[in-house]
Write a protein that holds these residues in place. Structure first.
Motif, PDB file in Angstrom:
ATOM      1  N   GLU A  15       0.816  -1.215   0.000  1.00 35.29           N
ATOM      2  CA  GLU A  15       0.000   0.000   0.000  1.00 35.29           C
ATOM      3  C   GLU A  15       0.846   1.260   0.000  1.00 35.29           C
ATOM      4  OE1 GLU A  15      -3.788   2.114   2.308  1.00 35.29           O
ATOM      5  OE2 GLU A  15      -3.270   0.032   2.760  1.00 35.29           O
ATOM      6  N   THR A  16       1.946   1.266   0.740  1.00 34.55           N
ATOM      7  CA  THR A  16       2.823   2.438   0.714  1.00 34.55           C
ATOM      8  C   THR A  16       3.523   2.571  -0.640  1.00 34.55           C
ATOM      9  OG1 THR A  16       4.423   1.051   1.919  1.00 34.55           O
ATOM     10  CG2 THR A  16       3.272   2.741   3.180  1.00 34.55           C
ATOM     11  N   THR A  17       3.825   1.448  -1.291  1.00 37.04           N
ATOM     12  CA  THR A  17       4.426   1.500  -2.630  1.00 37.04           C
ATOM     13  C   THR A  17       3.450   2.101  -3.634  1.00 37.04           C
ATOM     14  OG1 THR A  17       5.876  -0.393  -2.224  1.00 37.04           O
ATOM     15  CG2 THR A  17       5.387   0.125  -4.515  1.00 37.04           C
ATOM     16  N   ALA A  18       2.190   1.630  -3.595  1.00 36.26           N
ATOM     17  CA  ALA A  18       1.184   2.152  -4.525  1.00 36.26           C
ATOM     18  C   ALA A  18       0.902   3.626  -4.261  1.00 36.26           C
ATOM     19  CB  ALA A  18      -0.104   1.337  -4.392  1.00 36.26           C
ATOM     20  N   THR A  19       0.644   3.961  -2.996  1.00 35.18           N
ATOM     21  CA  THR A  19       0.322   5.353  -2.661  1.00 35.18           C
ATOM     22  C   THR A  19       1.536   6.251  -2.840  1.00 35.18           C
ATOM     23  OG1 THR A  19      -1.400   4.619  -1.128  1.00 35.18           O
ATOM     24  CG2 THR A  19      -0.574   6.861  -0.845  1.00 35.18           C
ATOM     25  N   GLY A  20       2.717   5.727  -2.543  1.00 38.27           N
ATOM     26  CA  GLY A  20       3.942   6.495  -2.748  1.00 38.27           C
ATOM     27  C   GLY A  20       4.135   6.875  -4.208  1.00 38.27           C
ATOM     28  N   SER A  21       3.755   5.976  -5.113  1.00 34.77           N
ATOM     29  CA  SER A  21       3.858   6.279  -6.540  1.00 34.77           C
ATOM     30  C   SER A  21       2.881   7.385  -6.936  1.00 34.77           C
ATOM     31  CB  SER A  21       3.590   5.009  -7.362  1.00 34.77           C
ATOM     32  OG  SER A  21       4.586   4.031  -7.103  1.00 34.77           O
ATOM     33  N   LEU A  22       1.690   7.381  -6.332  1.00 30.60           N
ATOM     34  CA  LEU A  22       0.731   8.457  -6.596  1.00 30.60           C
ATOM     35  C   LEU A  22       1.238   9.787  -6.039  1.00 30.60           C
ATOM     36  CD1 LEU A  22      -2.744   6.768  -5.882  1.00 30.60           C
ATOM     37  CD2 LEU A  22      -1.254   6.561  -7.875  1.00 30.60           C
ATOM     38  N   ASN A  24       4.408  10.592  -5.622  1.00 27.33           N
ATOM     39  CA  ASN A  24       5.519  11.029  -6.467  1.00 27.33           C
ATOM     40  C   ASN A  24       5.034  11.791  -7.684  1.00 27.33           C
ATOM     41  OD1 ASN A  24       7.410   9.916  -4.773  1.00 27.33           O
ATOM     42  ND2 ASN A  24       7.853   8.132  -6.054  1.00 27.33           N
ATOM     43  N   GLN A  25       3.895  11.369  -8.237  1.00 29.25           N
ATOM     44  CA  GLN A  25       3.350  12.067  -9.400  1.00 29.25           C
ATOM     45  C   GLN A  25       2.902  13.482  -9.047  1.00 29.25           C
ATOM     46  OE1 GLN A  25      -0.212  10.562 -11.346  1.00 29.25           O
ATOM     47  NE2 GLN A  25       0.700  10.876 -13.362  1.00 29.25           N
ATOM     48  N   LEU A  26       2.611  13.699  -7.752  1.00 31.21           N
ATOM     49  CA  LEU A  26       2.232  15.045  -7.280  1.00 31.21           C
ATOM     50  C   LEU A  26       3.447  15.853  -6.833  1.00 31.21           C
ATOM     51  CD1 LEU A  26      -0.921  14.168  -5.103  1.00 31.21           C
ATOM     52  CD2 LEU A  26      -0.850  14.896  -7.497  1.00 31.21           C
ATOM     53  N   GLY A  27       4.619  15.251  -6.920  1.00 31.43           N
ATOM     54  CA  GLY A  27       5.840  15.943  -6.496  1.00 31.43           C
ATOM     55  C   GLY A  27       6.106  15.853  -5.013  1.00 31.43           C
ATOM     56  N   ILE A  28       5.462  14.896  -4.325  1.00 36.06           N
ATOM     57  CA  ILE A  28       5.657  14.706  -2.886  1.00 36.06           C
ATOM     58  C   ILE A  28       6.456  13.419  -2.685  1.00 36.06           C
ATOM     59  CG2 ILE A  28       4.537  14.341  -0.656  1.00 36.06           C
ATOM     60  CD1 ILE A  28       2.084  15.804  -1.804  1.00 36.06           C
ATOM     61  N   GLU A  29       7.696  13.551  -2.223  1.00 38.49           N
ATOM     62  CA  GLU A  29       8.558  12.398  -2.043  1.00 38.49           C
ATOM     63  C   GLU A  29       8.863  12.189  -0.563  1.00 38.49           C
ATOM     64  OE1 GLU A  29      11.975  12.264  -4.567  1.00 38.49           O
ATOM     65  OE2 GLU A  29      10.850  12.811  -6.379  1.00 38.49           O
ATOM     66  N   LEU A  30       8.405  11.064  -0.040  1.00 44.11           N
ATOM     67  CA  LEU A  30       8.609  10.711   1.362  1.00 44.11           C
ATOM     68  C   LEU A  30       9.212   9.315   1.437  1.00 44.11           C
ATOM     69  CD1 LEU A  30       5.094  11.796   2.686  1.00 44.11           C
ATOM     70  CD2 LEU A  30       7.218  13.085   2.975  1.00 44.11           C
ATOM     71  N   SER A  31       9.902   9.020   2.535  1.00 48.79           N
ATOM     72  CA  SER A  31      10.421   7.669   2.731  1.00 48.79           C
ATOM     73  C   SER A  31       9.258   6.728   3.039  1.00 48.79           C
ATOM     74  CB  SER A  31      11.429   7.644   3.881  1.00 48.79           C
ATOM     75  OG  SER A  31      10.764   7.844   5.123  1.00 48.79           O
ATOM     76  N   GLU A  32       9.476   5.439   2.873  1.00 51.67           N
ATOM     77  CA  GLU A  32       8.424   4.476   3.186  1.00 51.67           C
ATOM     78  C   GLU A  32       8.063   4.476   4.673  1.00 51.67           C
ATOM     79  OE1 GLU A  32       6.953   0.159   1.664  1.00 51.67           O
ATOM     80  OE2 GLU A  32       9.111   0.441   1.872  1.00 51.67           O
ATOM     81  N   PRO A  33       9.044   4.510   5.595  1.00 54.12           N
ATOM     82  CA  PRO A  33       8.676   4.608   7.015  1.00 54.12           C
ATOM     83  C   PRO A  33       7.859   5.867   7.324  1.00 54.12           C
ATOM     84  CG  PRO A  33      10.945   3.893   6.824  1.00 54.12           C
ATOM     85  CD  PRO A  33      10.506   4.280   5.439  1.00 54.12           C
ATOM     86  N   MET A  34       8.214   7.000   6.693  1.00 56.75           N
ATOM     87  CA  MET A  34       7.468   8.237   6.938  1.00 56.75           C
ATOM     88  C   MET A  34       6.028   8.101   6.448  1.00 56.75           C
ATOM     89  SD  MET A  34       7.276  11.237   8.216  1.00 56.75           S
ATOM     90  CE  MET A  34       8.989  11.461   8.734  1.00 56.75           C
ATOM     91  N   MET A  35       5.828   7.496   5.297  1.00 57.03           N
ATOM     92  CA  MET A  35       4.465   7.278   4.807  1.00 57.03           C
ATOM     93  C   MET A  35       3.683   6.358   5.742  1.00 57.03           C
ATOM     94  SD  MET A  35       4.311   7.009   0.690  1.00 57.03           S
ATOM     95  CE  MET A  35       5.631   5.829   0.529  1.00 57.03           C
ATOM     96  N   PHE A  36       4.337   5.298   6.213  1.00 57.60           N
ATOM     97  CA  PHE A  36       3.669   4.369   7.121  1.00 57.60           C
ATOM     98  C   PHE A  36       3.257   5.076   8.410  1.00 57.60           C
ATOM     99  CE2 PHE A  36       3.578   1.012  10.374  1.00 57.60           C
ATOM    100  CZ  PHE A  36       2.719   0.111   9.773  1.00 57.60           C
ATOM    101  N   GLY A  37       4.145   5.903   8.937  1.00 58.22           N
ATOM    102  CA  GLY A  37       3.845   6.628  10.172  1.00 58.22           C
ATOM    103  C   GLY A  37       2.797   7.700   9.985  1.00 58.22           C
ATOM    104  N   LEU A  38       2.912   8.485   8.914  1.00 57.49           N
ATOM    105  CA  LEU A  38       1.914   9.526   8.637  1.00 57.49           C
ATOM    106  C   LEU A  38       0.562   8.906   8.294  1.00 57.49           C
ATOM    107  CD1 LEU A  38       3.929  12.148   6.536  1.00 57.49           C
ATOM    108  CD2 LEU A  38       3.203  12.327   8.916  1.00 57.49           C
ATOM    109  N   GLY A  39       0.589   7.654   7.874  1.00 60.27           N
ATOM    110  CA  GLY A  39      -0.653   6.940   7.601  1.00 60.27           C
ATOM    111  C   GLY A  39      -1.245   6.279   8.828  1.00 60.27           C
ATOM    112  N   GLU A  40      -0.603   6.527  10.005  1.00 60.21           N
ATOM    113  CA  GLU A  40      -1.099   5.964  11.275  1.00 60.21           C
ATOM    114  C   GLU A  40      -1.268   4.454  11.144  1.00 60.21           C
ATOM    115  OE1 GLU A  40      -4.636   8.271  12.174  1.00 60.21           O
ATOM    116  OE2 GLU A  40      -3.625  10.133  11.599  1.00 60.21           O
ATOM    117  N   GLY A  41      -0.218   3.826  10.569  1.00 55.94           N
ATOM    118  CA  GLY A  41      -0.346   2.455  10.118  1.00 55.94           C
ATOM    119  C   GLY A  41      -0.139   1.358  11.146  1.00 55.94           C
ATOM    120  N   LEU A  42       0.447   1.667  12.296  1.00 51.75           N
ATOM    121  CA  LEU A  42       0.769   0.605  13.241  1.00 51.75           C
ATOM    122  C   LEU A  42      -0.476   0.042  13.910  1.00 51.75           C
ATOM    123  CD1 LEU A  42       3.402  -0.747  14.463  1.00 51.75           C
ATOM    124  CD2 LEU A  42       2.810   0.528  16.520  1.00 51.75           C
TER     125      LEU A  42
END
Length: 327
Positions: A15-22, A24-42
């Motif tokens: 899910e972070t790979t798919a959403t991360g690709s979306l 990136n297309q908006l010009g927002i580049e975050l690390s995978e851990p940062m996306m997981f954390g900002l996504g309140e994923g735990l």
């Protein structure tokens, strides 16, 4: 039609790979851990229903909740669509791709022709960036090949599968809004939300209560199973290798906290990070014990895993209590 300006996200978790690709297309580049954390994923769940062959141990929030929270914390518009119509589902995808917009899809990995291990998992995510008369062009995790393709028929079957974790041809896209985000504020909001959710599970098989329940249920599972080697081996793979980043997502959350502390300089985040260093190591220990217990059919190893799970329940509760107070 192939989107030319796509910048694939290279990740371990689907899910972070798919959403991360979306993103990136908006010009927002975050690390995978940062996306997981900002996504309140735990999170954590021990799921055992009558229709299941054996229990499922999961370490994150349910499908799409991560992307919803991530979009909310970054002040982005998340557009989610579902339909029972295969024809309508394809029309919506085609419209997005034709307009140069990559789209996220939830589907069953079993039907994807490039997938090496064939088992039904309808909670899988990919980003789609193109199609032709025969194939869909997708972005999947690094272990699954990154930029890949599968036949349009296989994509249709994967999207329309029924059963556990499945959706109704779910697809989603992201758009910027007029309101930008502040990364420090986003981090604090995500951490406190995730901690509050984790510390107040609605049922006993979720979060720290679920970990404690698993410490009991895993012993029953071992004794009742007729194929414990295969079941425990698959469980190990799902915990340690299948897109979790290792240690049932605890490695990702540990690394998020490290990055979050560097950005915010908030001491409670540093304290929780230090605790998650140990927590992640213990989860890997549990996964290995489960695998070896099944392989050797050794009840002592199951008991050792059970004892560690009791400790993990306490340690995760304590760490999330610290994070609940981050301001």
């Amino acid at each position: 039609m192939i989107i030319k300006n796509i910048h694939p996200f290279v990740g371990q978790h689907c899910e972070t790979t798919a959403t991360g690709s979306l993103l990136n297309q908006l010009g927002i580049e975050l690390s995978e851990p940062m996306m997981f954390g900002l996504g309140e994923g735990l999170g954590f769940i021990f799921w055992n229903m009558k229709f299941m062959n054996y229990p499922f141990i999961g370490g994150r929030v349910k499908q799409m909740e991560l992307s919803k929270s991530l979009a909310n914390n970054l002040n982005l518009k998340l557009d989610i669509k579902e339909t029972t119509s295969v024809k309508k589902a394809w029309i919506i995808i085609k419209k997005h791709i034709d307009e140069n917009i990559a789209i996220g899809l939830q589907l069953d990995s079993y039907y994807l022709e490039y997938f090496g291990i064939k088992f039904h998992f309808a909670g899988h995510f990919v980003a789609m960036y193109g199609y032709d008369d025969n194939f869909a062009y997708l972005i999947d995790t690094k272990p699954s090949g990154g930029k890949v393709k599968t036949s349009l028929k296989s994509l249709e079957l994967a999207r329309n599968e029924k059963g556990p974790m499945s959706s109704k041809n779910l697809m989603y896209s992201l758009q910027r809004t007029k309101t930008d985000y502040n990364i420090s504020d986003a981090i604090v909001n995500a951490i406190t939300n995730n901690a509050k959710e984790y510390l107040n599970p609605p049922i006993k098989n979720i979060a720290y209560k679920g970990i404690l329940k698993t410490s009991v249920e895993i012993k029953k599972w071992f004794k009742k199973s007729n194929d414990i080697e295969n079941e425990f081996s698959t469980t190990y793979m799902l915990m340690e290798q299948a897109g979790t980043g290792g240690a049932l997502f605890r490695n990702l959350y540990r690394d998020f906290l490290k990055e979050a502390y560097i950005i915010t300089d908030l001491k409670p985040i540093k304290q929780a990070f230090q605790r998650f260093v140990e927590i992640a190591e213990l989860w890997t220990d549990v996964a290995k014990l489960i695998k070896n217990a099944g392989k050797k059919k050794d009840e002592n190893l199951v008991n050792q895993a059970s004892d560690i799970l009791v400790v993990l329940s306490e340690k995760e509760f304590s760490a999330m209590k610290i994070l609940e107070q981050v301001v």
